[in-house]
Design a protein around this motif. Structure first.
Motif, PDB file in Angstrom:
ATOM      1  N   ALA A   1      -1.800  21.283   0.940  1.00  0.00           N
ATOM      2  CA  ALA A   1      -0.870  20.376   0.358  1.00  0.00           C
ATOM      3  C   ALA A   1      -1.471  19.100   0.237  1.00  0.00           C
ATOM      4  CB  ALA A   1       0.124  20.295   1.404  1.00  0.00           C
ATOM      5  N   ALA A   2      -2.209  18.360   1.177  1.00  0.00           N
ATOM      6  CA  ALA A   2      -2.878  17.094   0.924  1.00  0.00           C
ATOM      7  C   ALA A   2      -3.813  17.433  -0.428  1.00  0.00           C
ATOM      8  CB  ALA A   2      -3.982  16.751   2.085  1.00  0.00           C
ATOM      9  N   PHE A   3      -4.553  18.337  -0.553  1.00  0.00           N
ATOM     10  CA  PHE A   3      -5.458  18.437  -1.688  1.00  0.00           C
ATOM     11  C   PHE A   3      -4.672  18.696  -2.911  1.00  0.00           C
ATOM     12  CE2 PHE A   3      -8.152  21.317  -4.320  1.00  0.00           C
ATOM     13  CZ  PHE A   3      -9.442  20.432  -4.691  1.00  0.00           C
ATOM     14  N   ASP A   4      -3.652  19.278  -2.878  1.00  0.00           N
ATOM     15  CA  ASP A   4      -2.805  19.545  -4.042  1.00  0.00           C
ATOM     16  C   ASP A   4      -2.063  18.039  -4.395  1.00  0.00           C
ATOM     17  OD1 ASP A   4      -1.370  20.727  -6.060  1.00  0.00           O
ATOM     18  OD2 ASP A   4       0.529  20.425  -5.001  1.00  0.00           O
ATOM     19  N   GLU A   5      -1.810  16.987  -3.436  1.00  0.00           N
ATOM     20  CA  GLU A   5      -1.340  15.833  -3.925  1.00  0.00           C
ATOM     21  C   GLU A   5      -2.454  15.031  -4.505  1.00  0.00           C
ATOM     22  OE1 GLU A   5       0.098  14.094  -0.388  1.00  0.00           O
ATOM     23  OE2 GLU A   5       1.828  15.681  -0.164  1.00  0.00           O
ATOM     24  N   GLN A   6      -3.867  15.117  -3.965  1.00  0.00           N
ATOM     25  CA  GLN A   6      -4.889  14.372  -4.304  1.00  0.00           C
ATOM     26  C   GLN A   6      -5.208  14.884  -5.823  1.00  0.00           C
ATOM     27  OE1 GLN A   6      -8.031  15.502  -1.686  1.00  0.00           O
ATOM     28  NE2 GLN A   6      -7.462  14.137  -0.328  1.00  0.00           N
ATOM     29  N   LEU A   7      -4.975  16.050  -6.205  1.00  0.00           N
ATOM     30  CA  LEU A   7      -5.154  16.746  -7.564  1.00  0.00           C
ATOM     31  C   LEU A   7      -4.332  16.378  -8.638  1.00  0.00           C
ATOM     32  CD1 LEU A   7      -6.180  20.443  -6.881  1.00  0.00           C
ATOM     33  CD2 LEU A   7      -7.580  18.666  -7.855  1.00  0.00           C
ATOM     34  N   GLU A   8      -2.845  16.115  -8.033  1.00  0.00           N
ATOM     35  CA  GLU A   8      -1.758  15.637  -8.863  1.00  0.00           C
ATOM     36  C   GLU A   8      -2.070  14.140  -9.374  1.00  0.00           C
ATOM     37  OE1 GLU A   8       3.097  14.781  -8.550  1.00  0.00           O
ATOM     38  OE2 GLU A   8       1.850  15.619  -6.847  1.00  0.00           O
ATOM     39  N   VAL A   9      -2.806  13.324  -8.153  1.00  0.00           N
ATOM     40  CA  VAL A   9      -2.901  11.902  -8.673  1.00  0.00           C
ATOM     41  C   VAL A   9      -3.797  11.856  -9.705  1.00  0.00           C
ATOM     42  CG1 VAL A   9      -3.932   9.964  -7.586  1.00  0.00           C
ATOM     43  CG2 VAL A   9      -1.978  10.989  -6.336  1.00  0.00           C
ATOM     44  N   LEU A  10      -4.942  12.752  -9.394  1.00  0.00           N
ATOM     45  CA  LEU A  10      -6.088  12.619 -10.383  1.00  0.00           C
ATOM     46  C   LEU A  10      -5.709  12.844 -11.845  1.00  0.00           C
ATOM     47  CD1 LEU A  10      -9.202  12.261 -10.915  1.00  0.00           C
ATOM     48  CD2 LEU A  10      -9.446  14.559 -10.071  1.00  0.00           C
ATOM     49  N   GLN A  11      -4.763  13.933 -11.750  1.00  0.00           N
ATOM     50  CA  GLN A  11      -4.260  14.430 -13.150  1.00  0.00           C
ATOM     51  C   GLN A  11      -3.606  13.227 -13.758  1.00  0.00           C
ATOM     52  OE1 GLN A  11      -1.464  17.674 -12.870  1.00  0.00           O
ATOM     53  NE2 GLN A  11      -1.809  18.254 -15.119  1.00  0.00           N
ATOM     54  N   ARG A  12      -2.459  12.710 -13.146  1.00  0.00           N
ATOM     55  CA  ARG A  12      -1.976  11.390 -13.682  1.00  0.00           C
ATOM     56  C   ARG A  12      -2.773  10.167 -14.149  1.00  0.00           C
ATOM     57  NH1 ARG A  12       1.728   9.417  -9.308  1.00  0.00           N
ATOM     58  NH2 ARG A  12       1.139  10.806  -7.960  1.00  0.00           N
ATOM     59  N   LEU A  13      -3.792  10.001 -13.350  1.00  0.00           N
ATOM     60  CA  LEU A  13      -4.875   9.080 -13.744  1.00  0.00           C
ATOM     61  C   LEU A  13      -5.574   9.628 -15.082  1.00  0.00           C
ATOM     62  CD1 LEU A  13      -6.238   8.054 -10.335  1.00  0.00           C
ATOM     63  CD2 LEU A  13      -4.838   6.800 -11.709  1.00  0.00           C
ATOM     64  N   LEU A  14      -5.790  10.681 -15.330  1.00  0.00           N
ATOM     65  CA  LEU A  14      -6.599  11.169 -16.494  1.00  0.00           C
ATOM     66  C   LEU A  14      -5.763  11.200 -17.683  1.00  0.00           C
ATOM     67  CD1 LEU A  14      -8.529  14.133 -15.188  1.00  0.00           C
ATOM     68  CD2 LEU A  14      -9.387  11.901 -15.635  1.00  0.00           C
ATOM     69  N   VAL A  15      -4.481  11.201 -17.689  1.00  0.00           N
ATOM     70  CA  VAL A  15      -3.694  11.095 -18.942  1.00  0.00           C
ATOM     71  C   VAL A  15      -3.717   9.621 -19.643  1.00  0.00           C
ATOM     72  CG1 VAL A  15      -1.137  10.916 -19.720  1.00  0.00           C
ATOM     73  CG2 VAL A  15      -1.904  12.681 -18.032  1.00  0.00           C
TER      74      VAL A  15
ATOM     75  N   GLN B   1      -4.277  32.148  15.407  1.00  0.00           N
ATOM     76  CA  GLN B   1      -4.380  32.312  13.966  1.00  0.00           C
ATOM     77  C   GLN B   1      -3.288  31.669  13.320  1.00  0.00           C
ATOM     78  OE1 GLN B   1      -4.308  36.772  14.124  1.00  0.00           O
ATOM     79  NE2 GLN B   1      -6.521  36.849  14.120  1.00  0.00           N
ATOM     80  N   ARG B   2      -2.000  31.838  13.943  1.00  0.00           N
ATOM     81  CA  ARG B   2      -0.877  30.955  13.357  1.00  0.00           C
ATOM     82  C   ARG B   2      -1.186  29.491  12.905  1.00  0.00           C
ATOM     83  NH1 ARG B   2       4.552  31.778  14.985  1.00  0.00           N
ATOM     84  NH2 ARG B   2       5.126  31.310  13.024  1.00  0.00           N
ATOM     85  N   ASP B   3      -1.581  29.195  14.142  1.00  0.00           N
ATOM     86  CA  ASP B   3      -1.891  27.637  14.106  1.00  0.00           C
ATOM     87  C   ASP B   3      -3.023  27.350  12.938  1.00  0.00           C
ATOM     88  OD1 ASP B   3      -0.294  27.263  16.155  1.00  0.00           O
ATOM     89  OD2 ASP B   3      -1.889  27.094  17.549  1.00  0.00           O
ATOM     90  N   ALA B   4      -4.012  28.142  12.753  1.00  0.00           N
ATOM     91  CA  ALA B   4      -5.070  27.975  11.781  1.00  0.00           C
ATOM     92  C   ALA B   4      -4.377  28.042  10.475  1.00  0.00           C
ATOM     93  CB  ALA B   4      -6.208  28.965  11.792  1.00  0.00           C
ATOM     94  N   VAL B   5      -3.389  29.008  10.257  1.00  0.00           N
ATOM     95  CA  VAL B   5      -2.788  29.130   9.088  1.00  0.00           C
ATOM     96  C   VAL B   5      -2.004  27.651   8.709  1.00  0.00           C
ATOM     97  CG1 VAL B   5      -0.829  30.265   7.663  1.00  0.00           C
ATOM     98  CG2 VAL B   5      -2.579  31.724   8.871  1.00  0.00           C
ATOM     99  N   ALA B   6      -1.160  27.361   9.844  1.00  0.00           N
ATOM    100  CA  ALA B   6      -0.490  25.933   9.411  1.00  0.00           C
ATOM    101  C   ALA B   6      -1.370  24.774   9.114  1.00  0.00           C
ATOM    102  CB  ALA B   6       0.175  25.601  10.836  1.00  0.00           C
ATOM    103  N   ALA B   7      -2.674  24.793   9.862  1.00  0.00           N
ATOM    104  CA  ALA B   7      -3.511  23.769   9.528  1.00  0.00           C
ATOM    105  C   ALA B   7      -3.981  23.973   7.953  1.00  0.00           C
ATOM    106  CB  ALA B   7      -4.848  23.679  10.391  1.00  0.00           C
ATOM    107  N   MET B   8      -4.482  24.942   7.716  1.00  0.00           N
ATOM    108  CA  MET B   8      -4.848  25.305   6.197  1.00  0.00           C
ATOM    109  C   MET B   8      -3.573  24.918   5.156  1.00  0.00           C
ATOM    110  SD  MET B   8      -7.193  28.824   6.118  1.00  0.00           S
ATOM    111  CE  MET B   8      -6.437  29.873   7.333  1.00  0.00           C
ATOM    112  N   GLN B   9      -2.449  25.259   5.551  1.00  0.00           N
ATOM    113  CA  GLN B   9      -1.196  24.978   4.640  1.00  0.00           C
ATOM    114  C   GLN B   9      -1.313  23.326   4.124  1.00  0.00           C
ATOM    115  OE1 GLN B   9       1.937  26.948   6.626  1.00  0.00           O
ATOM    116  NE2 GLN B   9       1.810  28.618   5.040  1.00  0.00           N
ATOM    117  N   SER B  10      -1.568  22.629   5.581  1.00  0.00           N
ATOM    118  CA  SER B  10      -1.409  21.505   5.549  1.00  0.00           C
ATOM    119  C   SER B  10      -2.711  20.738   4.824  1.00  0.00           C
ATOM    120  CB  SER B  10      -1.634  20.623   6.987  1.00  0.00           C
ATOM    121  OG  SER B  10      -1.551  19.195   6.837  1.00  0.00           O
ATOM    122  N   GLN B  11      -3.813  21.197   4.666  1.00  0.00           N
ATOM    123  CA  GLN B  11      -5.015  20.877   3.898  1.00  0.00           C
ATOM    124  C   GLN B  11      -4.724  21.099   2.499  1.00  0.00           C
ATOM    125  OE1 GLN B  11      -8.194  22.970   6.070  1.00  0.00           O
ATOM    126  NE2 GLN B  11      -8.230  21.373   7.417  1.00  0.00           N
TER     127      GLN B  11
END
Length: 129
Positions: free
Chosen positions: A82-96, A70-80
């Motif tokens: 974080a990657a999704f948040d970075e993608q949203l940040e790039v998209l947000q910067r592109l939309l400005v 369960q702890r490994d699954a939580v760590a994997a979700m946190q990693s995913q």
């Protein structure tokens, strides 16, 4: 609901503490004037709590493995996430700049096209087609 069997001969000091606390709580409920005691619906102590040595090494190992999985699954979700948040940040910067360009184009179009509707500010145009 059936009560958990009470150990005999003082095998577990925890049992006497729990029994004493239940008695005090039931007295408080009776003093408050409640007809039915909500404590009667509480389960008794589980077997593991009354006999901690009853769990086998295999059971403890399985429990440890399940918790680690369960702890490994939580760590994997946190990693995913974080990657999704970075993608949203790039998209947000592109939309400005795209939004600024679109607003500039709309202002130019309203000046050039005769009888066109006046351009609205990009901040006030929410989803109109």
């Amino acid at each position: 609901m059936s009560e958990a069997p009470e150990p005999t001969g003082g095998q577990n000091p925890l049992w006497s503490v729990v029994t004493g606390l239940r008695g005090i709580a039931e007295n408080v409920v009776k003093a408050a004037g409640t007809a039915t005691s909500p404590l009667s619906e509480l389960p008794g102590l589980p077997e593991v709590a009354t006999h901690p040595g009853a769990m086998s090494a295999a059971q403890l190992g399985a429990m440890r493995s399940a918790i680690q999985a369960q702890r490994d699954a939580v760590a994997a979700m946190q990693s995913q996430l974080a990657a999704f948040d970075e993608q949203l940040e790039v998209l947000q910067r592109l939309l400005v700049p795209l939004a600024e360009w679109s607003a500039t184009w709309a202002r130019l179009e309203s000046r050039v096209v005769p009888g066109g509707r006046p351009a609205k500010d990009a901040d006030t145009d929410h989803g109109e087609a």
